[in-house]
Scaffold this motif. Structure first.
Motif, PDB file in Angstrom:
ATOM      1  N   GLY A  97      37.251  32.152  13.938  1.00  0.00           N
ATOM      2  CA  GLY A  97      35.677  32.646  13.922  1.00  0.00           C
ATOM      3  C   GLY A  97      35.640  33.596  15.337  1.00  0.00           C
ATOM      4  N   ALA A 120      27.989  31.790   8.822  1.00  0.00           N
ATOM      5  CA  ALA A 120      29.100  31.754   7.856  1.00  0.00           C
ATOM      6  C   ALA A 120      29.841  32.972   7.894  1.00  0.00           C
ATOM      7  CB  ALA A 120      28.325  31.235   6.716  1.00  0.00           C
ATOM      8  N   TYR A 171      25.314  29.033  14.341  1.00  0.00           N
ATOM      9  CA  TYR A 171      26.499  29.237  13.285  1.00  0.00           C
ATOM     10  C   TYR A 171      26.201  30.228  12.501  1.00  0.00           C
ATOM     11  CZ  TYR A 171      28.200  24.566  15.314  1.00  0.00           C
ATOM     12  OH  TYR A 171      28.431  23.836  16.086  1.00  0.00           O
ATOM     13  N   SER A 187      37.730  29.479   5.706  1.00  0.00           N
ATOM     14  CA  SER A 187      37.835  28.264   6.300  1.00  0.00           C
ATOM     15  C   SER A 187      37.392  28.236   7.717  1.00  0.00           C
ATOM     16  CB  SER A 187      38.834  27.520   6.131  1.00  0.00           C
ATOM     17  OG  SER A 187      40.203  28.415   6.871  1.00  0.00           O
ATOM     18  N   TYR A 188      36.520  29.188   8.373  1.00  0.00           N
ATOM     19  CA  TYR A 188      36.115  29.188   9.599  1.00  0.00           C
ATOM     20  C   TYR A 188      34.677  29.560   9.755  1.00  0.00           C
ATOM     21  CZ  TYR A 188      36.569  34.391   8.959  1.00  0.00           C
ATOM     22  OH  TYR A 188      36.229  35.622   8.742  1.00  0.00           O
ATOM     23  N   VAL A 189      34.059  29.408  10.711  1.00  0.00           N
ATOM     24  CA  VAL A 189      32.628  29.698  10.725  1.00  0.00           C
ATOM     25  C   VAL A 189      32.609  30.486  12.238  1.00  0.00           C
ATOM     26  CG1 VAL A 189      32.061  27.605  12.335  1.00  0.00           C
ATOM     27  CG2 VAL A 189      30.473  28.832  10.851  1.00  0.00           C
ATOM     28  N   ASN A 190      31.599  31.411  12.355  1.00  0.00           N
ATOM     29  CA  ASN A 190      31.308  32.157  13.555  1.00  0.00           C
ATOM     30  C   ASN A 190      30.246  31.665  14.395  1.00  0.00           C
ATOM     31  OD1 ASN A 190      33.137  34.551  12.795  1.00  0.00           O
ATOM     32  ND2 ASN A 190      31.865  34.569  11.007  1.00  0.00           N
ATOM     33  N   SER A 218      36.348  22.908  15.479  1.00  0.00           N
ATOM     34  CA  SER A 218      37.680  23.306  14.902  1.00  0.00           C
ATOM     35  C   SER A 218      37.572  24.277  13.916  1.00  0.00           C
ATOM     36  CB  SER A 218      38.041  21.668  14.212  1.00  0.00           C
ATOM     37  OG  SER A 218      37.146  21.266  13.397  1.00  0.00           O
ATOM     38  N   GLU A 219      36.394  24.420  13.335  1.00  0.00           N
ATOM     39  CA  GLU A 219      36.009  25.332  12.283  1.00  0.00           C
ATOM     40  C   GLU A 219      36.074  26.890  12.965  1.00  0.00           C
ATOM     41  OE1 GLU A 219      33.349  24.551   8.991  1.00  0.00           O
ATOM     42  OE2 GLU A 219      32.814  23.074  10.465  1.00  0.00           O
ATOM     43  N   ILE A 220      35.352  27.013  14.303  1.00  0.00           N
ATOM     44  CA  ILE A 220      35.406  27.938  15.008  1.00  0.00           C
ATOM     45  C   ILE A 220      36.682  28.754  15.506  1.00  0.00           C
ATOM     46  CG2 ILE A 220      34.560  28.922  17.597  1.00  0.00           C
ATOM     47  CD1 ILE A 220      32.012  27.217  16.900  1.00  0.00           C
ATOM     48  N   ASN A 232      39.388  28.273  13.919  1.00  0.00           N
ATOM     49  CA  ASN A 232      40.244  28.501  12.716  1.00  0.00           C
ATOM     50  C   ASN A 232      39.987  29.929  12.387  1.00  0.00           C
ATOM     51  OD1 ASN A 232      42.182  27.794  10.991  1.00  0.00           O
ATOM     52  ND2 ASN A 232      40.570  27.378   9.427  1.00  0.00           N
ATOM     53  N   ARG A 264      31.079  22.199  15.746  1.00  0.00           N
ATOM     54  CA  ARG A 264      32.274  22.671  14.377  1.00  0.00           C
ATOM     55  C   ARG A 264      33.226  23.510  15.035  1.00  0.00           C
ATOM     56  NH1 ARG A 264      28.334  25.273   9.676  1.00  0.00           N
ATOM     57  NH2 ARG A 264      30.382  25.406   8.667  1.00  0.00           N
TER      58      ARG A 264
END
Length: 143
Positions: free
Chosen positions: A54, A111, A109, A3-6, A48-50, A52, A46
């Motif tokens: 990343g 994935a 980004y 549930s994260y992205v780099n 918040s995704e990072i 989480n 993004r």
């Protein structure tokens, strides 16, 4: 499923992982609390995704060679009065499987499913190959 992205970023002017580490050890490349940072013009949409889980994957001479977990995104007021984004990372570089990456500007980004795997623990301390050799080997499928 992650549930994260780099992020993936070119390490411009760096010849190898040691050069990136040396740059990050300079006062200019650190936050006030001594953590390495990379200042960029754009704020990741993004974020918040990072944050989480990343990492930032560093491209050196056309090859993704290492990564750093991202700890936070700070506002940074640059000398020209413009607020920018400081990507603050955990100290230390984690070597990953050498993966060719074409040139690009800024950051992109990446994935979690597409990110290069970390080298096994026993290989983290090996003398790294020159980036050009790592790229040639990765181009033929040898990691």
């Amino acid at each position: 499923m992650a549930s994260y992205v780099n992020l993936v970023k070119l390490s411009v002017g760096t010849d190898d992982i040691a050069g990136l580490a040396a740059w990050q050890a300079t006062k200019r490349a650190q936050t006030d609390d001594g953590l390495p940072r990379h200042v960029t013009r754009m704020w990741p949409k993004r974020g918040s995704e990072i944050l989480n889980g990343g990492s930032i994957f560093w491209v050196i001479k056309g090859v993704i060679l290492c990564r750093q977990p991202i700890l936070r995104l700070d506002e940074y007021l640059s000398g020209d009065g413009i607020t920018r984004c400081a990507i603050v990372c955990k100290p230390g570089l984690i070597r990953v499987e050498a993966t060719p990456k074409r040139p690009f500007q800024g950051w992109r980004y990446l994935a979690a499913a597409d990110a290069p795997a970390d080298l096994p623990e026993g290989r983290q301390t090996e003398e790294p190959l020159p980036p050009e050799l790592s790229k040639a080997l990765a181009d033929i499928g040898v990691r």
